[in-house]
Scaffold this motif. Structure first.
Motif, short mmCIF file in Angstrom:
data_model
loop_
_atom_site.label_atom_id
_atom_site.label_comp_id
_atom_site.label_asym_id
_atom_site.label_seq_id
_atom_site.Cartn_x
_atom_site.Cartn_y
_atom_site.Cartn_z
N THR A 141 -17.71 -6.74 3.83
CA THR A 141 -18.22 -5.54 3.08
C THR A 141 -18.12 -4.75 3.77
OG1 THR A 141 -19.37 -7.53 2.04
CG2 THR A 141 -20.30 -4.85 1.78
N ALA A 142 -18.92 -4.62 5.01
CA ALA A 142 -18.74 -2.75 6.03
C ALA A 142 -17.42 -2.83 6.20
CB ALA A 142 -19.67 -3.07 7.35
N SER A 143 -16.55 -2.82 6.49
CA SER A 143 -15.54 -3.04 6.54
C SER A 143 -14.36 -2.12 5.64
CB SER A 143 -14.66 -4.01 7.15
OG SER A 143 -14.53 -4.57 7.92
N SER A 160 -14.38 -3.64 -4.32
CA SER A 160 -13.37 -2.49 -3.28
C SER A 160 -12.25 -2.17 -3.51
CB SER A 160 -13.72 -2.48 -1.97
OG SER A 160 -13.05 -3.63 -1.11
N GLU A 161 -11.50 -3.71 -3.69
CA GLU A 161 -9.94 -3.85 -4.05
C GLU A 161 -9.41 -3.68 -2.26
OE1 GLU A 161 -8.20 -2.21 -7.14
OE2 GLU A 161 -9.00 -3.52 -8.50
N SER A 162 -10.11 -3.61 -1.49
CA SER A 162 -9.68 -3.71 -0.04
C SER A 162 -8.26 -4.14 0.19
CB SER A 162 -10.54 -3.27 0.66
OG SER A 162 -11.58 -2.07 1.25
N GLU A 190 -4.69 -3.41 1.34
CA GLU A 190 -4.19 -3.67 2.62
C GLU A 190 -2.81 -4.32 3.00
OE1 GLU A 190 -4.65 -1.76 5.27
OE2 GLU A 190 -5.29 -0.34 4.21
N ILE A 191 -3.37 -5.68 1.84
CA ILE A 191 -1.71 -6.70 1.99
C ILE A 191 -0.74 -6.01 1.60
CG2 ILE A 191 -1.14 -8.81 1.10
CD1 ILE A 191 -4.22 -9.63 1.03
N ALA A 192 -0.76 -5.45 0.03
CA ALA A 192 0.43 -4.92 -0.61
C ALA A 192 1.00 -3.46 0.89
CB ALA A 192 -0.10 -4.05 -1.23
#
Length: 276
Positions: A76-78, A130-132, A136-138
């Motif tokens: 979550t923090a990342s 956040s959809e992070s 990032e994987i994309a």
């Protein structure tokens, strides 16, 4: 402690201890300082602004203790604070310190685990929203399809010591059924919360045998080994006496120690820190 330069490990609670455990196993020679902001946990449902505020305050505390490098061992923090810290906050008074997260190193390799090129990501509400991981994987695996599922009840179950009891089975199965329903071709499940390894046996029990269940600890630890080898200016500033210190914002350190020992896999003795 003023002459020590440990690696700082931060989490909103206890989950980061599963990452710390893997890091300490792969890099046992370094000094470490773990900081759990358990007094203000959980972070999962808080706003971007609040999570950034809490995370940056905790990171600055670790800097003040001599840590030149801090790992945000918290998804979550990342997801919600790391970018601002790296791109803005460090420039204002901390030009030589470094802060790393757990999302990017995971995204760099997770596609290699999947044969079908379909991955499921399980995380907190904050991480999922956040959809992070999608972004990032994309970047590293543009052909991989990623499905997400928030599991808001898992962290409370774990932190209340209910994760290994029969009552947790319903909620484990509920979220796993939801992620599998999104695609029958998912063959890899990423545990995108550092708490979730404590549920790993139950998770595997409710999934088909062909699905890989991937925790983050070893991935983040291997990435840190590589990072340190590529940054001698950081490595040379880290002290190496094998000391490990634990700090919490919960004034009941005995309670923290009990649960922290469960996550870390070894005895934990902590000290209380009042940030405000």
């Amino acid at each position: 402690m003023t002459n020590k330069h440990p690696i700082g490990i931060f989490d909103s609670g206890f989950g980061g201890l599963t990452v710390f455990r893997s890091i300490a196993e792969q890099l046992p020679q370094y000094d470490y300082m773990y900081f759990g902001d358990t007094g203000r946990a959980p972070y999962g449902n808080r706003s971007f602004k609040t999570i950034h505020e809490y995370t940056w305050e905790s990171v600055q505390w670790l800097f003040a203790q001599g840590c030149p490098l801090v790992i945000l061992a918290c998804n979550t923090a990342s997801a919600k604070a790391l970018r601002t810290i790296q791109q803005q906050d460090l420039k204002n008074g901390y030009p030589t310190q470094r802060v790393l997260g757990v999302i990017r190193p995971t995204a760099e390799v997770i596609g290699n685990y999947s044969k079908t090129q379909e991955i499921g990501v399980l995380g907190t509400k904050g991480t999922v929203q956040s959809e992070s991981y999608l972004m990032e994987i994309a970047k590293f695996f543009p052909d991989v399809k990623v499905e997400q599922q928030a599991c808001p009840l898992w962290v409370p179950l774990i932190e209340n010591g209910e994760h290994d009891k029969p009552g947790s089975d319903y909620f484990v199965k509920e979220y796993l059924d939801a992620i599998i329903a999104k695609s029958a071709n998912i063959d890899t499940i990423l545990l995108a919360c550092t708490h979730y390894p404590l549920l790993q046996d139950k998770i595997k029990a409710y999934l088909p045998a062909n699905i890989n269940v991937v925790p983050q600890g070893d991935i983040v630890a291997k990435s840190l080994v590589d990072y340190i080898s590529r940054h001698p200016e950081i490595e040379q500033n880290l002290t190496k006496t094998g000391i490990r210190n634990f700090f919490t914002t919960t004034d009941d350190t005995a309670d923290f120690n009990k649960y922290a020992t469960m996550f870390f896999g070894g005895e934990v003795q902590s000290e209380y820190v009042a940030l405000k």
